[in-house]
Design a protein around this motif. Sequence first.
Motif, short mmCIF file in Angstrom:
data_model
loop_
_atom_site.label_atom_id
_atom_site.label_comp_id
_atom_site.label_asym_id
_atom_site.label_seq_id
_atom_site.Cartn_x
_atom_site.Cartn_y
_atom_site.Cartn_z
N ALA A 9 -22.15 -9.29 -38.78
CA ALA A 9 -21.99 -7.92 -38.28
C ALA A 9 -23.15 -7.53 -37.36
N ALA A 10 -24.38 -7.85 -37.80
CA ALA A 10 -25.55 -7.48 -37.01
C ALA A 10 -25.58 -8.24 -35.68
N THR A 11 -25.22 -9.52 -35.74
CA THR A 11 -25.19 -10.33 -34.51
C THR A 11 -24.18 -9.74 -33.52
N ASN A 12 -23.01 -9.35 -34.02
CA ASN A 12 -21.99 -8.76 -33.13
C ASN A 12 -22.49 -7.47 -32.49
N GLU A 13 -23.15 -6.63 -33.30
CA GLU A 13 -23.66 -5.37 -32.74
C GLU A 13 -24.67 -5.62 -31.64
N ALA A 17 -24.38 -5.03 -27.46
CA ALA A 17 -25.37 -4.25 -26.71
C ALA A 17 -26.14 -5.12 -25.71
N MET A 18 -25.64 -6.35 -25.47
CA MET A 18 -26.17 -7.24 -24.44
C MET A 18 -27.56 -7.81 -24.72
N PHE A 19 -27.93 -7.91 -25.99
CA PHE A 19 -29.21 -8.54 -26.30
C PHE A 19 -29.09 -10.04 -26.07
N THR A 20 -30.19 -10.68 -25.67
CA THR A 20 -30.08 -12.07 -25.25
C THR A 20 -30.10 -13.06 -26.42
N ARG A 64 -34.08 -2.21 -33.43
CA ARG A 64 -33.90 -3.30 -32.46
C ARG A 64 -32.92 -2.87 -31.37
N LYS A 65 -31.85 -2.16 -31.78
CA LYS A 65 -30.87 -1.71 -30.79
C LYS A 65 -31.48 -0.71 -29.81
N ASP A 66 -32.56 -0.05 -30.24
CA ASP A 66 -33.31 0.82 -29.31
C ASP A 66 -34.33 0.03 -28.50
N HIS A 67 -34.25 -1.29 -28.56
CA HIS A 67 -35.14 -2.19 -27.80
C HIS A 67 -36.57 -2.22 -28.32
#
Length: 275
Positions: A9-13, A17-20, A64-67
């Motif tokens: 689930a976390a990997t998909n999120e 969000a285009m994380f590398t 992490r999603k907030d970079h």
Amino acid sequence: MTILEWLKAATNELADAMFTSPRLDAEIILAHTIKHPRTYLHAHGDESIDERHQEIANARLELRKDHVPIAYIIGHKEFYGRRFFVSPAVLIPRPESEQIIEMLKTLMPSTKPLGDIASKRLVDIGTGSGCIGITAKLEFPELSVGLLDSSRHALTIAEKNIRNFGVEAETIVSDLLDSYPYSPDIVLANLPYVDESWERSPELAHEPAEALYAPNNGLALVYRCIEQSQKRLTSGGLLLLEADTRQLDAIASFANQHEFNEVARDSFTIGLSKR
Ligand code: GLN
């Protein structure tokens, strides 16, 4: 929820969000949260995560999603094969900064008589986490090492790293060399050299601006450091500077006008010797 389910689930999120490196980031966050190495996750995918750990891992995933850089989330980063504490008060150690250490080792061969090195003072300007100066001390224990930073908060982290490695090093709040009371023989400096107009990653927004940006195409502090080093460095002393590859020619010619010869160069580092 099991380890594998959370990771998927976390990997998909993160991927959405285009994380590398979504899978790696998810694994690091979960492993840090449940206090196991990443290899544990692979062997125990079916194990369920307790609720409290799930909440913490979810909160970290949101950061992490907030970079927010991974290093700030887990509180440490590797540098030259060793683990350094970091906080948002300091720049995260970069692999390219290891070039300064490599260059130091090339220019200061260990075959030199110990007495030669023992009396030498090395100073790390803009030390941040202390990673460069502390690594220099670990590689050359004979040197007397000073770690300087204009930020008291940064030096608190550097002091934590000093204690963790059990090394001897002095920390001084100082704008470049202003408050350093000695004549250094070796100056290492990874100063702010990014020009605000350059294209940059969203993660940089979470790092201290005063550690990253400088006016005059990013060169203002590097030039001030060269001017100060011209006055303060002992004759034959070394000044190793990190900068962007595109800045190195300009730095070399500025340094040449200030009694320095270029003695070494790498993609992000220039080595100068005081005439
Ligand atoms: N190399 C770093 C970056 O790309 C900049 C480090 C610095 O300004 N000292 O973000």
